[in-house]
Design a protein around this motif. Structure first.
Motif, PDB file in Angstrom:
ATOM      1  N   THR A  58       0.845  -1.192   0.000  1.00  0.00           N
ATOM      2  CA  THR A  58       0.000   0.000   0.000  1.00  0.00           C
ATOM      3  C   THR A  58       0.882   1.244   0.000  1.00  0.00           C
ATOM      4  N   ASP A  59       0.306   2.338  -0.429  1.00  0.00           N
ATOM      5  CA  ASP A  59       1.014   3.612  -0.448  1.00  0.00           C
ATOM      6  C   ASP A  59       0.003   4.710  -0.187  1.00  0.00           C
ATOM      7  N   TYR A  60       0.434   5.759   0.523  1.00  0.00           N
ATOM      8  CA  TYR A  60      -0.485   6.827   0.916  1.00  0.00           C
ATOM      9  C   TYR A  60       0.140   8.187   0.644  1.00  0.00           C
ATOM     10  N   LYS A  65      -1.613   9.937   5.538  1.00  0.00           N
ATOM     11  CA  LYS A  65      -0.896   8.836   6.189  1.00  0.00           C
ATOM     12  C   LYS A  65      -1.155   8.853   7.685  1.00  0.00           C
ATOM     13  N   THR A 102       0.338  -0.605  -8.536  1.00  0.00           N
ATOM     14  CA  THR A 102       0.206   0.547  -7.653  1.00  0.00           C
ATOM     15  C   THR A 102       0.945   1.747  -8.229  1.00  0.00           C
ATOM     16  N   ARG A 104       1.018   6.422  -7.970  1.00  0.00           N
ATOM     17  CA  ARG A 104       0.465   7.699  -7.533  1.00  0.00           C
ATOM     18  C   ARG A 104      -0.020   8.538  -8.715  1.00  0.00           C
TER      19      ARG A 104
END
Length: 122
Positions: A58-60, A65, A102, A104
């Motif tokens: 996952t990435d935020y 975050k 995934t 951004r």
């Protein structure tokens, strides 16, 4: 290809929680990474969170975050965005998107939902 449909938006007070859901039609859902983006009033759309097809990565965005959590249930073709400690600056239309991995970047996503409105008042 999958087609995402968001739900769960609404109007809340600062400090409240809200959970967004995104159900994606299509049998290949478990092959796709899923992402959440948002567009605040009068601003560009921005990245919020993403999750790999397996759920193992996952990435935020820095702005969410520690407050937001992305998760998925491949058996239900659904991805979730749990939003805690909401702030007025989280007010936006939230979009769900499906992509091959995934990322951004919006350009990496193939299919988009219509969006769901989240309004946070102080």
């Amino acid at each position: 290809q999958v087609q995402p449909v968001e739900s769960g938006g609404g109007s809340v007070q600062a400090g409240d929680s809200l959970r967004l859901s995104c159900h994606a039609s299509g049998r290949a859902f478990s092959n796709y990474a899923m992402g959440w983006f948002r567009q605040p009033p009068g601003q560009e759309r921005e990245f919020v969170a993403t999750i790999r097809w397996s759920g193992t990565l996952t990435d935020y965005a820095d702005s969410v975050k520690g407050r937001f959590t992305i998760s998925r249930d491949n058996a239900k073709n659904t991805v979730y965005l749990q939003m805690n400690s909401l702030k007025p600056e989280d007010t936006a239309v939230y979009y769900c998107a499906a992509g091959r991995d995934t990322s951004r970047y919006e350009s990496q996503y193939e299919s988009w939902g219509q969006g769901t409105q989240v309004t946070v008042s102080s």
